[in-house]
Design a protein around this motif. Structure first.
Motif, PDB file in Angstrom:
ATOM      1  N   TRP A 177       0.852  -1.192   0.000  1.00  0.00           N
ATOM      2  CA  TRP A 177       0.000   0.000   0.000  1.00  0.00           C
ATOM      3  C   TRP A 177       0.884   1.237   0.000  1.00  0.00           C
ATOM      4  N   GLY A 178       0.238   2.397  -0.016  1.00  0.00           N
ATOM      5  CA  GLY A 178       0.955   3.651   0.097  1.00  0.00           C
ATOM      6  C   GLY A 178       1.878   3.932  -1.069  1.00  0.00           C
ATOM      7  N   LEU A 179       3.048   4.448  -0.752  1.00  0.00           N
ATOM      8  CA  LEU A 179       4.020   4.859  -1.758  1.00  0.00           C
ATOM      9  C   LEU A 179       4.417   3.711  -2.669  1.00  0.00           C
ATOM     10  N   THR A 180       4.684   2.543  -2.081  1.00  0.00           N
ATOM     11  CA  THR A 180       5.114   1.402  -2.891  1.00  0.00           C
ATOM     12  C   THR A 180       4.015   0.950  -3.836  1.00  0.00           C
ATOM     13  N   LEU A 181       2.768   0.950  -3.377  1.00  0.00           N
ATOM     14  CA  LEU A 181       1.653   0.605  -4.259  1.00  0.00           C
ATOM     15  C   LEU A 181       1.546   1.599  -5.404  1.00  0.00           C
ATOM     16  N   GLY A 182       1.781   2.889  -5.125  1.00  0.00           N
ATOM     17  CA  GLY A 182       1.726   3.882  -6.193  1.00  0.00           C
ATOM     18  C   GLY A 182       2.746   3.622  -7.274  1.00  0.00           C
ATOM     19  N   VAL A 183       3.987   3.279  -6.875  1.00  0.00           N
ATOM     20  CA  VAL A 183       5.035   3.005  -7.852  1.00  0.00           C
ATOM     21  C   VAL A 183       4.712   1.738  -8.649  1.00  0.00           C
ATOM     22  N   VAL A 184       4.289   0.685  -7.950  1.00  0.00           N
ATOM     23  CA  VAL A 184       3.967  -0.576  -8.633  1.00  0.00           C
ATOM     24  C   VAL A 184       2.773  -0.389  -9.569  1.00  0.00           C
ATOM     25  N   SER A 185       1.808   0.446  -9.176  1.00  0.00           N
ATOM     26  CA  SER A 185       0.652   0.702 -10.047  1.00  0.00           C
ATOM     27  C   SER A 185       1.074   1.361 -11.348  1.00  0.00           C
ATOM     28  N   ASP A 186       2.103   2.213 -11.288  1.00  0.00           N
ATOM     29  CA  ASP A 186       2.607   2.825 -12.520  1.00  0.00           C
ATOM     30  C   ASP A 186       3.106   1.770 -13.492  1.00  0.00           C
ATOM     31  N   LEU A 187       3.699   0.688 -12.965  1.00  0.00           N
ATOM     32  CA  LEU A 187       4.147  -0.409 -13.828  1.00  0.00           C
ATOM     33  C   LEU A 187       2.965  -1.240 -14.313  1.00  0.00           C
ATOM     34  N   LEU A 188       2.051  -1.595 -13.409  1.00  0.00           N
ATOM     35  CA  LEU A 188       0.925  -2.459 -13.769  1.00  0.00           C
ATOM     36  C   LEU A 188      -0.004  -1.792 -14.777  1.00  0.00           C
ATOM     37  N   GLU A 189      -0.093  -0.457 -14.741  1.00  0.00           N
ATOM     38  CA  GLU A 189      -0.972   0.238 -15.676  1.00  0.00           C
ATOM     39  C   GLU A 189      -0.518   0.079 -17.118  1.00  0.00           C
ATOM     40  N   HIS A 190       0.754  -0.257 -17.337  1.00  0.00           N
ATOM     41  CA  HIS A 190       1.239  -0.470 -18.693  1.00  0.00           C
ATOM     42  C   HIS A 190       0.829  -1.836 -19.242  1.00  0.00           C
ATOM     43  N   LEU A 191       0.408  -2.753 -18.359  1.00  0.00           N
ATOM     44  CA  LEU A 191       0.122  -4.127 -18.756  1.00  0.00           C
ATOM     45  C   LEU A 191      -1.378  -4.363 -18.875  1.00  0.00           C
ATOM     46  N   PRO A 192      -1.821  -5.114 -19.900  1.00  0.00           N
ATOM     47  CA  PRO A 192      -3.235  -5.493 -19.968  1.00  0.00           C
ATOM     48  C   PRO A 192      -3.613  -6.301 -18.724  1.00  0.00           C
ATOM     49  N   PRO A 193      -4.837  -6.159 -18.216  1.00  0.00           N
ATOM     50  CA  PRO A 193      -5.960  -5.425 -18.809  1.00  0.00           C
ATOM     51  C   PRO A 193      -5.994  -3.943 -18.469  1.00  0.00           C
ATOM     52  N   HIS A 194      -4.871  -3.360 -18.045  1.00  0.00           N
ATOM     53  CA  HIS A 194      -4.804  -1.925 -17.745  1.00  0.00           C
ATOM     54  C   HIS A 194      -5.861  -1.517 -16.712  1.00  0.00           C
ATOM     55  N   ASN A 195      -6.030  -2.325 -15.673  1.00  0.00           N
ATOM     56  CA  ASN A 195      -7.085  -2.062 -14.683  1.00  0.00           C
ATOM     57  C   ASN A 195      -6.542  -1.804 -13.288  1.00  0.00           C
ATOM     58  N   ALA A 196      -5.266  -1.436 -13.179  1.00  0.00           N
ATOM     59  CA  ALA A 196      -4.704  -1.168 -11.857  1.00  0.00           C
ATOM     60  C   ALA A 196      -5.464  -0.060 -11.150  1.00  0.00           C
ATOM     61  N   LEU A 197      -5.877   0.966 -11.905  1.00  0.00           N
ATOM     62  CA  LEU A 197      -6.605   2.077 -11.293  1.00  0.00           C
ATOM     63  C   LEU A 197      -8.071   1.737 -11.066  1.00  0.00           C
ATOM     64  N   GLU A 198      -8.647   0.891 -11.921  1.00  0.00           N
ATOM     65  CA  GLU A 198     -10.034   0.504 -11.731  1.00  0.00           C
ATOM     66  C   GLU A 198     -10.201  -0.317 -10.451  1.00  0.00           C
ATOM     67  N   LEU A 199      -9.170  -1.083 -10.083  1.00  0.00           N
ATOM     68  CA  LEU A 199      -9.227  -1.881  -8.868  1.00  0.00           C
ATOM     69  C   LEU A 199      -8.816  -1.083  -7.638  1.00  0.00           C
ATOM     70  N   TRP A 200      -8.266   0.105  -7.861  1.00  0.00           N
ATOM     71  CA  TRP A 200      -7.787   0.949  -6.771  1.00  0.00           C
ATOM     72  C   TRP A 200      -8.925   1.827  -6.259  1.00  0.00           C
ATOM     73  N   THR A 201      -8.921   2.150  -4.961  1.00  0.00           N
ATOM     74  CA  THR A 201      -9.966   2.980  -4.371  1.00  0.00           C
ATOM     75  C   THR A 201      -9.348   4.192  -3.684  1.00  0.00           C
ATOM     76  N   TYR A 202     -10.140   5.256  -3.566  1.00  0.00           N
ATOM     77  CA  TYR A 202      -9.665   6.472  -2.918  1.00  0.00           C
ATOM     78  C   TYR A 202      -9.580   6.262  -1.402  1.00  0.00           C
ATOM     79  N   PRO A 203      -8.546   6.808  -0.754  1.00  0.00           N
ATOM     80  CA  PRO A 203      -8.449   6.698   0.708  1.00  0.00           C
ATOM     81  C   PRO A 203      -9.633   7.375   1.390  1.00  0.00           C
ATOM     82  N   THR A 204     -10.100   6.762   2.485  1.00  0.00           N
ATOM     83  CA  THR A 204     -11.197   7.321   3.252  1.00  0.00           C
ATOM     84  C   THR A 204     -11.036   6.898   4.704  1.00  0.00           C
ATOM     85  N   PHE A 205     -12.029   7.181   5.557  1.00  0.00           N
ATOM     86  CA  PHE A 205     -11.972   6.847   6.966  1.00  0.00           C
ATOM     87  C   PHE A 205     -12.953   5.729   7.292  1.00  0.00           C
TER      88      PHE A 205
END
Length: 466
Positions: A311-339
Motif C-alpha cells: 500500500w501507500g508509496l510502494t503501491l503507487g510506484v507498482v501501479s505505474d508499472l501495472l498500468e502499462h500491462l493489460p488489462p490496464h485495470n490497476a486504477l479501476e481496482l484501486w480505491t480512494y483513501p477514506t476513513f
C-alpha cells in the motif's frame, strides 16, 4: 506439441512494455528549493520457469558476452561523443534474445519486495517496500543509487552480467503529511534478472527482515485487493492548528487505504534480526487465549503474523508499472483513501463526488483513445509543470507531465498521481466539515436535553441549596 502455461500473453506484453520504457524514458525531476535529498528504488523482475518448460542444463548462459548498452542517463551524457568500439547488441537485440528462450516464453514474471526490519523510531517498521535508499554524494547518478542499495540491502548484483537495465518509471516528490513540506525526490528503476534460478541473497539485518517474490498475476488479481487501516491522527494534528491528536483519534478512527494482499511464490528470511524468533510465547498465551483455544481448538490460535500488504508509496510506484500491462485495470481496482467511521466517510464521499466523476471521465477518455500508445509519455517542452508529489501514507498528490489532462492520461504518466491530484485538499475540508458537524450535533443535543429536563433550573436550585 508445446504445452501452454497460460502466461504467454503476459510475457509478450511485458516484453513490449520493457522495450517502450527503454525507448521513452521518463524525465528527471529537479529537486525543489531547499530540498537536496534524492532516493532511488529498484523494481527487480525475474521470470520463474514453468515445470513443463524447465531450462535444460546445457543451455547457453545469458548474457551472450557482449558490451551491454549504457543506461538512459549514460546515453544522454555520451550522445555527443562517437564510440570507438561498436556494440555487438542493442537493447532491442538483448530483449529479443532473452525473450526468445523457451523457458522465458512460458514463464511467470515475478517482482521482488522487501519487508522492512524493526528499528526504533522508524514509522515504516514491518512495511512492504522495494529495495532502495537515499543517494550518496559519491553516486554518479540516481540509477547507480538503485543498484548500490539493492546490493547492500538484499545482496543482488544488478550489473550486466546478471540483469538487464530497462529504464525508469515516473519520478515523484515525496512530501510530509498532506503534501505541504517536500522531503526528497524518489526515482524508480526497473531491472530484469536473466537467470532462471532465484538469485542468492544477503539480507541486511538493520534494513530488511525478509524478501518476497510475487507474481505479476497476483498483483493484477482483483481477489487480492484489500485495505490497510492506518492511524493518521498524529499527522493531522501536526498539520491542523489547534486540534489535538487524542481528539482526532477519537473522532476520526483510522484511515482506509487501498492495498494488495501479497501472496509470495518464494520468500527469504533474515535469521539474525532480533525478532526472528518471537519472545514471550504465543500471542494468545493469556487466560483469554486459553479460553479461545478451548472453544475453537488449536487451529483458532492467533499466530500473530500480520499479512503482507502492499500500500501507500510502494503501491503507487507498482501501479505505474501495472498500468502499462493489460488489462490496464490497476486504477479501476484501486480505491480512494477514506476513513472507517461511516459519517466521516459519507462526508468525504459527498464532497469528492464531482472530483471522482471527473477523474473517471478522464480515464474513460483515455481508454477510448486506445491502449497501444498508453505507455509512451507525451512531453511538452514549452509547458513546465510540477512533478508528481507524494503525501499522506506515501500516496501521490501532485501533477504528472503533459500538455492537457487528456494527454496525461493517455501517457499513463504516474497513474496514481494522476488520480490523486487535488484529492487531499478535499480530504482536509471533509475532515473539518465532519468534525464541525459532530461538534454541532453534540451541542445541539445538549441544548435540547437541557430544555427538556430543565437542567438549568435544577443546577440553580442545587447551587442555592449548597
Amino acid at each position: 506439441m508445446t504445452a501452454e502455461t497460460g502466461t504467454e500473453d503476459l510475457i509478450t506484453h511485458l516484453k513490449s512494455v520493457l522495450l517502450e520504457l527503454n525507448a521513452h524514458p521518463y524525465p528527471d525531476v529537479a529537486n525543489p528549493p531547499e530540498t537536496p535529498k534524492r532516493a532511488s528504488i529498484a523494481l527487480i523482475l525475474r521470470i520463474q520457469p514453468h515445470y513443463s518448460h524447465w531450462p535444460a542444463t546445457d543451455d547457453k548462459p545469458f548474457p551472450l558476452h557482449h558490451p551491454y548498452p549504457p543506461s538512459p542517463t549514460q546515453q544522454r551524457r555520451r550522445s555527443s561523443a562517437a564510440s570507438s568500439k561498436p556494440r555487438d547488441l542493442s537493447f532491442e537485440d538483448v530483449i529479443e534474445t532473452f525473450f526468445a528462450q523457451d523457458w522465458v516464453k512460458h514463464g511467470d514474471p515475478e517482482l521482488l519486495f522487501i519487508k522492512r526490519a524493526t528499528r526504533v523510531g522508524d514509522k515504516w517498521n514491518g512495511h512492504v517496500a522495494l529495495p532502495g535508499g537515499k543517494r550518496d554524494p559519491e553516486d554518479e547518478d540516481d540509477q547507480v543509487t538503485a543498484m548500490r542499495e539493492a546490493l547492500e540491502e538484499v545482496g543482488i548484483d544488478l550489473n550486466y552480467n546478471n540483469a538487464i537495465t530497462v529504464g525508469n518509471l515516473p519520478q515523484r516528490v515525496v512530501t510530509s503529511s498532506w503534501g505541504k513540506v517536500p522531503l526528497m525526490v524518489l526515482c524508480p528503476y526497473i531491472y530484469l534478472l536473466t537467470s532462471p534460478t532465484y538469485p542468492a541473497q544477503r539480507l541486511q539485518p538493520t534494513e530488511v527482515a525478509s524478501t518476497h517474490w510475487v507474481s505479476l498475476r497476483a498483483l493484477q488479481s482483483p481477489s487480492l485487493r484489500t485495505y490497510e487501516y492506518a492511524d493518521v491522527s498524529a499527522r493531522l494534528a501536526k498539520s491542523e492548528l489547534g486540534i489535538k491528536r487524542w481528539f482526532l483519534q477519537s473522532m476520526l478512527s483510522k484511515m482506509m487505504f487501498a492495498a494488495i494482499h501479497l501472496v509470495p511464490s518464494n520468500s527469504t528470511y533474515c535469521a539474525t534480526i532480533p525478532d526472528f524468533i518471537p519472545a514471550g510465547g504465543p500471542p494468545d498465551a493469556g487466560a483469554l487465549g486459553k479460553v479461545k483455544e478451548v472453544l475453537m481448538g488449536p487451529e483458532g490460535r492467533d499466530t500473530g503474523k500480520p499479512p503482507l500488504l502492499l500500500w501507500g508509496l510502494t503501491l503507487g510506484v507498482v501501479s505505474d508499472l501495472l498500468e502499462h500491462l493489460p488489462p490496464h485495470n490497476a486504477l479501476e481496482l484501486w480505491t480512494y483513501p477514506t476513513f472507517t467511521n461511516w459519517d466521516v466517510r459519507f462526508v468525504m464521499w459527498a464532497m469528492s463526488y464531482r472530483f471522482r466523476a471527473r477523474k473517471s471521465a478522464e480515464m474513460s477518455t483515455q481508454t477510448s483513445l486506445g491502449l497501444e500508445t498508453s505507455s509512451v509519455p507525451i512531453l511538452d517542452t514549452e509547458v513546465e509543470e510540477k512533478p508528481g508529489e507524494v503525501g499522506i501514507a506515501g500516496l501521490g498528490v501532485g501533477r504528472s507531465w503533459g500538455r492537457t489532462s487528456r494527454a496525461k492520461m493517455v501517457a499513463r504518466n504516474s497513474a496514481v498521481n494522476s488520480m490523486l491530484e487535488g484529492y487531499y485538499p478535499i480530504v482536509r475540508k471533509a475532515v473539518a466539515t465532519a468534525l464541525a458537524a459532530r461538534i454541532g450535533l453534540v451541542v445541539g443535543l445538549a441544548v435540547v436535553l437541557g430544555r427538556k429536563y430543565r437542567v438549568g433550573e435544577w443546577v440553580r436550585a442545587w447551587w442555592g441549596a449548597a
